[in-house]
Design a protein around this motif. Structure first.
Motif, mmCIF file in Angstrom:
data_model
loop_
_atom_site.group_PDB
_atom_site.id
_atom_site.type_symbol
_atom_site.label_atom_id
_atom_site.label_comp_id
_atom_site.label_asym_id
_atom_site.label_seq_id
_atom_site.Cartn_x
_atom_site.Cartn_y
_atom_site.Cartn_z
ATOM 1 N N PRO A 187 -22.127 -39.253 -32.024
ATOM 2 C CA PRO A 187 -22.119 -37.846 -31.663
ATOM 3 C C PRO A 187 -23.670 -37.399 -31.754
ATOM 4 N N LEU A 188 -24.465 -37.850 -32.373
ATOM 5 C CA LEU A 188 -25.831 -37.409 -32.379
ATOM 6 C C LEU A 188 -26.511 -37.672 -31.132
ATOM 7 N N LEU A 269 -30.520 -30.959 -31.740
ATOM 8 C CA LEU A 269 -29.094 -31.230 -32.497
ATOM 9 C C LEU A 269 -29.377 -32.189 -33.846
ATOM 10 N N THR A 270 -30.548 -32.810 -33.805
ATOM 11 C CA THR A 270 -30.570 -33.668 -35.130
ATOM 12 C C THR A 270 -31.421 -32.812 -36.137
ATOM 13 N N TYR B 88 -25.715 -35.780 -42.422
ATOM 14 C CA TYR B 88 -25.353 -35.902 -40.798
ATOM 15 C C TYR B 88 -25.239 -34.477 -40.390
ATOM 16 N N HIS B 90 -24.600 -33.349 -37.518
ATOM 17 C CA HIS B 90 -23.352 -32.552 -36.703
ATOM 18 C C HIS B 90 -22.134 -32.432 -37.725
ATOM 19 N N ARG B 131 -24.125 -25.707 -41.917
ATOM 20 C CA ARG B 131 -24.689 -26.708 -41.304
ATOM 21 C C ARG B 131 -25.868 -27.342 -42.145
#
Lengths: 276, 393
Positions: A187-188, A269-270, B88, B90, B131
């Motif tokens: 996903p990452l 995104l990370t 994590y 996400h 998040r």
């Protein structure tokens, strides 16, 4: 920051020049596709008589629809397989130290540099002997071969960016190596996967060399190859209009594909995974 | 909950480098053990071997009496908090904390309940749907803790969990980690290079140097009875002063003057067969402004007079720094400690004696001061082996 009008105008001019230079052939084709047969060769950029007849014509025959289905099917399947295999290979290259790693990278680079045209005759013979000639797998297989180096290169760069500690954390949380890969790492790597998918899809979609030499009928002929077989309704008729219309039609999926996935390619995104 | 036993555990890398050598540690059920040492001492490697993230080259790791060398990390039922938190990105905070439970195929209702319990304990309830990228450092750290506690593992492993926080937050989190561990009563192995964390958090401290265990004991024991120069220099802040000295007939000649050793110290040194050349160590807190020491007490120590180089007034106490004429004691151990503390970057930083004086001392910078020190608290070390000659464990 205040941008002066002069500066703005200068940039606007440069932008226009670049865009026109890049898009002029595309626009000319689009213009041709809307012209009637009579005005086709009049040299006007803006058609004097607009018509949609060319589009109606191409969708009225199997000559275009069947190759379009072939193109979509072959490019999608090849992209899917190449990206999945590429992900696994790229992950191994980015994370693991195994014997022959350098050789693997070297060979994949070699494949990427190999001129495709030189492989056409051997591939033709091999595929004829194996019964793969003029089938979907007959095109999918070489496409995967040539797309994989590209996929591995792009993806391994993305995998290297993902903090290794995330994988360790997943293992500590009770994940098997497979779960850690599919639920945390993959996903990452999604932006990288989409980028790769776009590049591979475009490569498969645009290929002409393999498509023209490894197919013979509408069973597997893709659009770029099919275009070269376009004829008018009679042999005296000029197929320019229909070819242009078909060219416009096959450009559309690519544009949609890029626009759709571009939104998924979100930078950063990370962020937030490890100390910021 | 479990006891963890390391039995002659060794880690040797393929290139021959020895990261951990014959490590013997028995960690009791519910105990809080700290692995401490300068960077590169093998403490993180040891932790990773307990976790299963690195293979054990030789020796045996037993968790609850069972050999665990070949067990995959997921089968050891141990949770780990990483220095970088390794959240994590996400997943939301809730999903991060639920991840271990989901992998263990716990049903949804229990997951929800356990995550909310953990969030309650860690004060994360209002952040559950955010998040990690939108959280502060302290909050991220708590999420990492939450992910560890949520499935009630046999043991917690923490790899410098507080080192990415700023000083103030680190102090607060230190207290809450300690509280949390007592509340849960879970066996914990905690790696740090910060001697303050080691002193304040652990039931027992393991001091490591170059992959070899130097000493294991309670923080107070290590402070009072360091086994060697390295432990003596590492534990305590500011660290112990070391001066070269010659020992003759119970009389110690040092840059701080001639000191008659007390009977206790002399007997220990004799029993240890002390050589003539020794390194004498005195902690800063065993010095005092001579003017403030009662006459009756004075006889049990010695004094020296020197100009005060720098005086730091901390409010509750004062630190006075003196320079001694002669070179200070230097051994491999002390050089390593100095290098780790970055002292080698400060020219002349090594020839200073640090003393801690009462706040009521009238010491002034640049003026002569008579300083008394407790002769009974002097520790003597063998300069060649670093062994504590006055060790009375």
């Amino acid at each position: 920051m205040a941008v002066t009008t002069g500066r703005k105008a200068r940039w606007a001019l440069i932008d226009v020049v670049v865009v026109v230079y890049a898009l002029f052939p595309v626009l000319w084709i689009a213009s041709l596709s809307f012209k009637t047969k009579e005005t086709l060769a009049d040299g006007n950029f803006i058609p004097r008589e607009w018509t949609l007849q060319n589009y109606a014509d191409i969708f009225a025959t199997n000559e275009f629809i069947r190759p379009l289905i072939n193109s979509l099917g072959i490019a999608t399947i090849a992209t899917l397989i190449a990206v999945v295999l590429g992900m696994m290979a790229a992950y191994a290259i980015a994370r693991l130290d195994f014997p022959g790693k350098k050789a693997l990278i070297g060979v994949s680079l070699l494949i990427a540099m190999f001129p495709q045209i030189s492989l056409v005759t051997p591939l033709f013979n091999i595929e004829s002997a194996l019964g793969l000639f003029d089938t979907w797998p007959g095109l999918i297989l070489p496409y995967i071969t040539f797309a994989l180096p590209l996929a591995i290169y792009t993806l391994s760069a993305f995998f290297r960016e993902i903090p290794w500690e995330l994988e360790k954390a997943a293992k500590m949380d009770g994940a098997t190596p497979g779960q850690a890969f599919w639920r945390v790492i993959a996903p990452l790597a999604a932006p990288g996967v989409f980028t790769t998918a776009i590049l591979v899809f475009i490569f498969c979609w645009n290929d002409f060399v393999f498509a023209i030499s490894l197919t013979s009928t509408e069973a597997s002929r893709t659009v770029p190859a099919a275009l070269s077989f376009f004829t008018g309704t009679s042999q005296f008729e000029d197929p320019t209009g229909t070819i242009s219309a078909a060219a416009v039609v096959i450009t559309v999926p690519i544009v949609l594909f890029v626009l759709f996935f571009q939104r998924r390619i979100v930078a950063g995104l990370t962020s937030g995974a490890v100390k910021g | 909950m479990a006891e963890i036993v390391l039995d002659k555990v060794t880690k040797r890398y393929p290139d021959g480098a020895l990261a951990v050598s014959d490590m013997d540690i028995e960690i009791a059920d519910g105990e809080f053990v700290i692995l401490v040492g300068p960077s590169g001492c093998g403490k993180s490697t040891a932790l990773n071997m307990i976790a299963g993230l690195e293979d054990i080259s030789s020796g045996e790791l037993r968790i609850d009496g069972q050999r665990a060398n070949e067990k995959a990390p997921k089968d050891r039922d141990i949770a780990m908090v990483f220095q970088s938190y390794a959240l994590y990105p996400h997943m939301s905070v809730r999903e991060n904390m639920a991840f271990p439970l989901r992998l263990a195929k716990v049903d949804d209702a229990t997951v929800k309940q356990k995550v909310e319990e953990a969030a309650e304990i860690l004060d994360l309830t209002q952040h559950l749907d955010r998040r990690p990228s939108n959280l502060s450092g302290g909050q991220r750290q708590r999420v990492a803790m939450g992910r560890a506690i949520v499935r009630s593992p046999k043991a917690f492993l923490m790899d410098e969990p507080l080192s990415n926080l700023d000083a103030k937050l680190r102090g607060q989190m230190r207290t809450s980690v300690s509280k949390l561990q007592k509340q849960l009563g879970t066996t914990t192995v905690y790696v740090t290079h910060d001697q303050t964390e080691a002193m304040t958090l652990g039931d027992r401290v393991v001091v490591l140097r170059g992959g070899i265990v130097q000493q294991i004991g309670s923080p107070q024991f290590l402070y009072d009875h360091p086994a060697n120069l390295f432990v003596a220099g590492f534990i305590g802040s500011p660290s112990m002063n070391f001066v070269p000295a010659t020992l003759e007939e119970g009389v110690l000649k040092s840059p701080l003057g001639t000191i008659t050793l007390t009977d206790r110290v002399r007997r220990l040194a004799e029993a240890a067969d002390a050589p003539r050349e020794v390194v004498a160590g005195i902690r800063p807190e065993h010095f005092e402004d001579a003017a403030l020491v009662e006459e009756t007490h004075r006889a049990s120590g010695a004094t020296f007079t020197a100009p005060v180089d720098v005086l730091e007034s901390m409010g509750a106490e004062k630190y006075a720094y003196f320079t001694v004429e002669e070179e200070l004691a230097t051994t491999a151990e002390l050089q390593e400690l100095a290098a780790d503390a970055g002292a080698t970057d400060v020219p002349g930083g090594g020839s200073t004696i640090v003393t801690r004086l009462s706040a009521s001392s009238e010491a002034r910078e640049g003026q002569q001061l008579q300083v008394w020190f407790d002769a009974d608290r002097i520790q003597l070390f063998d300069p060649s082996s670093g062994r504590n000659l006055t060790y009375s464990g």
